[in-house]
Structures are given as structure tokens and as C-alpha cells.
Design an enzyme around this catalytic site. Structure first.
Site, short mmCIF file in Angstrom:
data_model
loop_
_atom_site.label_atom_id
_atom_site.label_comp_id
_atom_site.label_asym_id
_atom_site.label_seq_id
_atom_site.Cartn_x
_atom_site.Cartn_y
_atom_site.Cartn_z
N PRO A 2 0.83 -1.21 0.00
CA PRO A 2 0.00 0.00 0.00
C PRO A 2 0.86 1.26 0.00
O PRO A 2 1.84 1.35 0.74
CB PRO A 2 -0.79 -0.13 1.31
CG PRO A 2 -0.83 -1.59 1.58
CD PRO A 2 0.49 -2.12 1.09
N GLU A 3 0.50 2.20 -0.85
CA GLU A 3 1.20 3.47 -0.92
C GLU A 3 0.37 4.52 -0.17
O GLU A 3 -0.63 4.20 0.46
CB GLU A 3 1.44 3.85 -2.38
CG GLU A 3 2.26 2.81 -3.13
CD GLU A 3 2.50 3.15 -4.59
OE1 GLU A 3 2.44 4.34 -4.95
OE2 GLU A 3 2.74 2.22 -5.38
N HIS A 95 -5.77 -15.27 9.63
CA HIS A 95 -4.82 -14.16 9.48
C HIS A 95 -5.31 -12.86 10.10
O HIS A 95 -4.73 -11.80 9.84
CB HIS A 95 -4.43 -13.92 8.02
CG HIS A 95 -3.95 -15.14 7.30
ND1 HIS A 95 -2.89 -15.91 7.76
CD2 HIS A 95 -4.38 -15.75 6.17
CE1 HIS A 95 -2.69 -16.92 6.94
NE2 HIS A 95 -3.58 -16.86 5.97
N ARG A 114 0.55 -12.30 4.73
CA ARG A 114 2.00 -12.45 4.51
C ARG A 114 2.82 -11.98 5.71
O ARG A 114 4.03 -12.16 5.76
CB ARG A 114 2.43 -11.70 3.25
CG ARG A 114 1.74 -12.23 2.00
CD ARG A 114 2.10 -11.46 0.75
NE ARG A 114 3.50 -11.67 0.37
CZ ARG A 114 4.06 -11.10 -0.68
NH1 ARG A 114 3.36 -10.26 -1.44
NH2 ARG A 114 5.32 -11.34 -0.98
N ARG A 155 21.05 14.58 -6.88
CA ARG A 155 20.97 13.16 -7.25
C ARG A 155 21.14 12.97 -8.75
O ARG A 155 20.42 13.58 -9.55
CB ARG A 155 19.62 12.59 -6.80
CG ARG A 155 19.33 12.78 -5.30
CD ARG A 155 20.20 11.89 -4.44
NE ARG A 155 19.85 10.51 -4.60
CZ ARG A 155 18.92 9.89 -3.85
NH1 ARG A 155 18.27 10.55 -2.90
NH2 ARG A 155 18.65 8.62 -4.05
#
Length: 281
Positions: A2-3, A95, A114, A155
Site C-alpha cells: 500500500p502506498e 490471518h 504475509r 541526485r
């Protein structure tokens, strides 16, 4: 993983049911996820009022009345489900590793097949000193474009890779960087230190718009992400380039010479989707 939009969607879903509420009970069905759950966590949480529910980058913060903060990360597959009617409505699922009950009667379950998520507690006034937060850049919903430009100037790596670095800007991930770069017309291969102020401003505008639209549509459900009522996000139906290799981007849709323009490449081990015809270096 998830962002920012997915975590913000979860925060907004939790807020009416958790913010300002007393946590009556919390059950840990295991003592660790990606990292160990804080020793004595139950004693630190039960009976406390949630003073605020905030987010930074991809992390959710549950701030408690005893000046402690729950740091919550969804990992790769974590979801949060709210059952407003509490135990009478909640049916435990495989879970469901953490279950919270509030005095108001709601049950909140954290499910993570997971087990890459995190749930630990630290003093609230130590958050900014605690890694990874001490090393992160400004949140992607609250940053200064001038500061972003100065960071990019330092960068040499491709702009796509640099934007995924949480030390540059916190919360962005693969999906939304690909989408924002497409909308800004910037190649993911462009060296970050060659970004002009004007291009940085344009990119920042598209990051803002992309994140806002994604949040409005409940984030992106590609596999695991769900809203707190169990429904799916919708933003995946609005992708311009992400996951669309071999298809035609919206800008080239009316150009018969540019069909199948979207390409997929690897950058720093991540898939990048873009239109080389319209995204310029």
C-alpha cells in the site's frame, strides 16, 4: 505494498470509529509480524483514549492519551476491516492477527496473510527521532516544491528511482510515481539533477493531483488492498500507464502511428511503465 493513498484511505475509514474512542480491549493472535509487537503492548493500549489518528508517508499513527503512539504499517498484504456492530457482527478470519474493540462497541480487525506489516508502540514525543521517520523527507501531501528541487539537484540517478526514495519524499510508491511522471510528460530515465525548477513545479502539481484523485477513489486494489468496509479501491481503473505495457496511452490514442506505445522497463528492480514518445528526457 500500500502506498500513501491506500494508507490515507484506511486512516479516513478508521477515523469515525477510532478517533476519540476508548480502546476497551485489544487481542494479539500472534506476538510478531515483520517485527515483534512491543512487549507489554496490551497494557499500554487497553483503557486508553485515541487522541488522534494521523499518517506519515506509508505509516499510520494511532496517538494515545498516555503519550504513546501505535506505529502501524500495512506491509504487503495488510488490510483493516471495521465491524461497527462489534462482536455480534465480527466473524474471525484466518490471518486476523490483531483485533481491537472500542467502548463504543466497534470491532476493528487487522488481517495480514504475509505478515509483512508492523505494529509497535513508541512514546509520541520520540516519533521524529525514531527510524525510519528521522530519515524521511516531507510527506507527499505536505512538502515544499523548492526543497524537492534542491534534493533532486543532488541526485544523478533517474528521476523515477529518486522519487521512490523515502528520504526525498515520503509516501510515494511505484504506481503513483509512474502515473505522475506520465502526466507531467517527464521520462522516468531523466537524471534527477537535470530537472529544471519549471519541470519540478510541473511534476509536483501532477503528484498532488494524482494522489488526490487516488484518495478520492479509495486507492488502487491490485490484489490485497481493501477499504475498511471491505470494498475495493477504484483508482486502478484510471491508470494511464501503470500495468498497461503494450497498450496505447491516452495522449497517443488518436495517433495510428503510436499504438502500443506504453513500454515496461526495470529500474532498481522495479517495473516502470511509460510512453517514450510523449515522456521526454
Amino acid at each position: 505494498m500500500p502506498e500513501l493513498p491506500e494508507v490515507e484511505t484506511i486512516r479516513r475509514g478508521l477515523q469515525p470509529h477510532l478517533d476519540g474512542q476508548i480502546i476497551k480491549n485489544i487481542t494479539f493472535n500472534r506476538d510478531n509480524l515483520r517485527t515483534p509487537i512491543t512487549l507489554g503492548a496490551r497494557q499500554l493500549i487497553q483503557g486508553q483514549t485515541v487522541s488522534s489518528l494521523t499518517r506519515f508517508g506509508k505509516y499510520l499513527f494511532v496517538n494515545l492519551s498516555n503519550a504513546q503512539t501505535i506505529v502501524w504499517h500495512m506491509g504487503m498484504s495488510g488490510t483493516v476491516r471495521i465491524y461497527p456492530q462489534g462482536p455480534s457482527e465480527y466473524e474471525p478470519k484466518k490471518h486476523d492477527h490483531i483485533v481491537i474493540e472500542t467502548e463504543a462497541g466497534a470491532t476493528i480487525a487487522y488481517n495480514d496473510p504475509r505478515r509483512f506489516g508492523m505494529f509497535y508502540i513508541i512514546p509520541t514525543d520520540e516519533l521524529s527521532l525514531h527510524k525510519p521517520f528521522s530519515d524521511m523527507g516531507d510527506d507527499a501531501l505536505d512538502y515544499d516544491t523548492a526543497i524537492l528541487y534542491e534534493k533532486l539537484r543532488l541526485r544523478k540517478a533517474p528521476i523515477k528511482t529518486v522519487l521512490l526514495d523515502q528520504a526525498v519524499i515520503a509516501g510515494l510508491g511505484n504506481i503513483y510515481v509512474c502515473e505522475a511522471l506520465f502526466k507531467a510528460g517527464i521520462s522516468p530515465l531523466k537524471a534527477a539533477n537535470t530537472m529544471s525548477r519549471q519541470k519540478t513545479k510541473r511534476l509536483a502539481e501532477e503528484i498532488d493531483k494524482t494522489l488526490a484523485l487516488a484518495i478520492e477513489n479509495g486507492g488502487s486494489t491490485l490484489k490485497d488492498h481493501r477499504l475498511t468496509d471491505g470494498s475495493m479501491g477504484y483508482f486502478q481503473h484510471m491508470f494511464d500507464v501503470y500495468g498497461r505495457a503494450g497498450e496505447t496511452c491516452p495522449r497517443c490514442a488518436n495517433d495510428k502511428k503510436s499504438i502500443n506505445c506504453i513500454e515496461q522497463i526495470k529500474q532498481a528492480g522495479r517495473s516502470t511503465f511509460y510512453c517514450p514518445r510523449t515522456q521526454k528526457i
